[in-house]
Each structure stands twice: as C-alpha cells, then as structure tokens.
Design a protein around this motif. Structure first.
Motif, PDB file in Angstrom:
ATOM      1  N   MET A 152       0.907  -1.228  -0.116  1.00  0.00           N
ATOM      2  CA  MET A 152      -0.040   0.061  -0.029  1.00  0.00           C
ATOM      3  C   MET A 152       0.773   1.334   0.104  1.00  0.00           C
ATOM      4  SD  MET A 152      -3.295  -0.623   2.377  1.00  0.00           S
ATOM      5  CE  MET A 152      -3.780   0.824   1.764  1.00  0.00           C
ATOM      6  N   PHE A 182      -0.323   4.377   0.389  1.00  0.00           N
ATOM      7  CA  PHE A 182      -0.858   5.144   1.234  1.00  0.00           C
ATOM      8  C   PHE A 182      -1.310   4.425   2.429  1.00  0.00           C
ATOM      9  CE2 PHE A 182      -1.503   6.534  -3.085  1.00  0.00           C
ATOM     10  CZ  PHE A 182      -1.098   7.592  -3.174  1.00  0.00           C
ATOM     11  N   SER A 183      -1.044   4.977   3.813  1.00  0.00           N
ATOM     12  CA  SER A 183      -1.200   4.419   4.897  1.00  0.00           C
ATOM     13  C   SER A 183      -2.927   4.606   5.037  1.00  0.00           C
ATOM     14  CB  SER A 183      -0.735   5.191   6.091  1.00  0.00           C
ATOM     15  OG  SER A 183      -0.987   6.387   6.300  1.00  0.00           O
ATOM     16  N   PRO A 184      -3.306   3.638   6.007  1.00  0.00           N
ATOM     17  CA  PRO A 184      -4.823   3.473   6.228  1.00  0.00           C
ATOM     18  C   PRO A 184      -5.136   4.834   6.905  1.00  0.00           C
ATOM     19  CG  PRO A 184      -3.959   1.564   6.792  1.00  0.00           C
ATOM     20  CD  PRO A 184      -2.878   2.401   6.460  1.00  0.00           C
ATOM     21  N   LEU A 185      -4.436   5.559   7.722  1.00  0.00           N
ATOM     22  CA  LEU A 185      -4.585   7.040   8.285  1.00  0.00           C
ATOM     23  C   LEU A 185      -4.882   8.049   7.250  1.00  0.00           C
ATOM     24  CD1 LEU A 185      -4.950   8.504  11.009  1.00  0.00           C
ATOM     25  CD2 LEU A 185      -2.182   8.633  11.162  1.00  0.00           C
ATOM     26  N   LEU A 186      -3.756   8.125   6.362  1.00  0.00           N
ATOM     27  CA  LEU A 186      -3.776   8.921   5.342  1.00  0.00           C
ATOM     28  C   LEU A 186      -5.053   8.805   4.498  1.00  0.00           C
ATOM     29  CD1 LEU A 186      -2.431  11.395   3.824  1.00  0.00           C
ATOM     30  CD2 LEU A 186      -1.335   9.776   2.513  1.00  0.00           C
ATOM     31  N   ASP A 218      -8.023   7.493   5.439  1.00  0.00           N
ATOM     32  CA  ASP A 218      -9.058   7.949   5.999  1.00  0.00           C
ATOM     33  C   ASP A 218      -9.299   9.217   6.232  1.00  0.00           C
ATOM     34  OD1 ASP A 218      -9.968   5.424   6.499  1.00  0.00           O
ATOM     35  OD2 ASP A 218      -9.008   5.436   8.596  1.00  0.00           O
ATOM     36  N   ARG A 278       1.429  16.310   6.276  1.00  0.00           N
ATOM     37  CA  ARG A 278       1.860  14.769   5.745  1.00  0.00           C
ATOM     38  C   ARG A 278       1.200  14.593   4.595  1.00  0.00           C
ATOM     39  NH1 ARG A 278       1.604  11.722  11.136  1.00  0.00           N
ATOM     40  NH2 ARG A 278      -0.050  13.040  11.379  1.00  0.00           N
ATOM     41  N   HIS A 308       2.853  13.314   1.043  1.00  0.00           N
ATOM     42  CA  HIS A 308       2.565  11.959   0.591  1.00  0.00           C
ATOM     43  C   HIS A 308       1.885  12.170  -0.875  1.00  0.00           C
ATOM     44  CE1 HIS A 308       4.232   9.552   3.785  1.00  0.00           C
ATOM     45  NE2 HIS A 308       3.339  10.299   4.352  1.00  0.00           N
ATOM     46  N   ASP A 351       1.352   6.077  -8.290  1.00  0.00           N
ATOM     47  CA  ASP A 351       0.423   6.479  -7.090  1.00  0.00           C
ATOM     48  C   ASP A 351      -0.992   6.907  -7.438  1.00  0.00           C
ATOM     49  OD1 ASP A 351       2.918   5.727  -5.515  1.00  0.00           O
ATOM     50  OD2 ASP A 351       3.036   7.897  -4.653  1.00  0.00           O
TER      51      ASP A 351
END
Length: 129
Positions: free
Chosen positions: A9, A11-15, A17, A56, A60, A83
């Motif tokens: 992935m 992109f992180s799950p936090l990003l 969201d 952040r 990203h 991306d």
C-alpha cells in the motif's frame, strides 16, 4: 507453503481515512506546490486541525500532484503514474480527480505558475546562486 503477502500500500490507512473525508468545494482555493510542480486545492487535503495530517498528506500526495501536472501539460510522466492509479482505485471521489482540476482554467493557471517558476530559476542562475 507460505501465504501470499498482502499487496503493497502506497498510502497508509490513516492517510486514506483523512483523504476520504475531503469533500469537494466549489470555492476551494488553489496554490502551487513547488516541490511537486503542480497545483493543489485546499479541499484535497484534510483540515489543518488533524494533528499535522495536512502537511503529511501534501508530502505523500506529491507524486499524485506531479502526475496530474504532467497530464495538464500533455506530457504524462509514467514514472509517477502508479500512485495516481492506486489513489484513484482507493478513493475515486477524492476532489483531486475532478475533470476541471486537470483541464481548462486549471491548466492555464498551472502554465502561469510554471512560467513564473522558470523565470525565477533563470534569475537565480543569472545572479549566481
């Protein structure tokens, strides 16, 4: 036999969201991201109150913003496409994918910023920096 590893992935799950919460605004303001070389609208980023996620997220998203700029300039950069495709798959409703953010007035505005950037770089080179 080992289980297949999960797909990578970007992109992180936090990003994700935080970006999922971004809503299109017809009054969004646009700025030029010098590091990405492209335009970014304030409705494409999470609110500044999200514990630094705004900053952040913009870092990203640089490849996505740079790829969109390459599309706007009719010079697609395939090295940045991955991306863009991944984010489009994960968040197709993200405001940054709206057609008017790739063409028309946005395209003209990007060219103005690119011209100013080029002029500033030439001036720096001339001044010996």
């Amino acid at each position: 036999m080992t289980a297949p590893s999960p797909p990578f992935m970007m992109f992180s799950p936090l990003l994700l969201d935080a970006l999922r919460a971004c809503q299109y605004s017809p009054t969004a303001t646009c700025s030029y991201d010098l590091m990405a070389g492209g335009l970014i609208w304030n409705d494409e980023l999470p609110p500044r109150t999200e514990y630094g996620l705004n900053l952040r997220a913009s870092v990203h998203l640089r490849k996505v913003i740079a790829y969109r700029a390459s599309l706007m300039l009719d010079e697609p950069r395939t090295d940045l496409e991955e991306d863009w495709i991944e984010l489009m798959r994960l968040l197709p409703a993200w405001p940054g994918f709206r057609p008017e953010r790739v063409a028309g007035e946005a395209q003209r505005l990007l060219k103005v910023h690119k011209y100013k950037e080029s002029r500033a770089i030439r001036q720096l080179e001339k001044d010996g920096f």
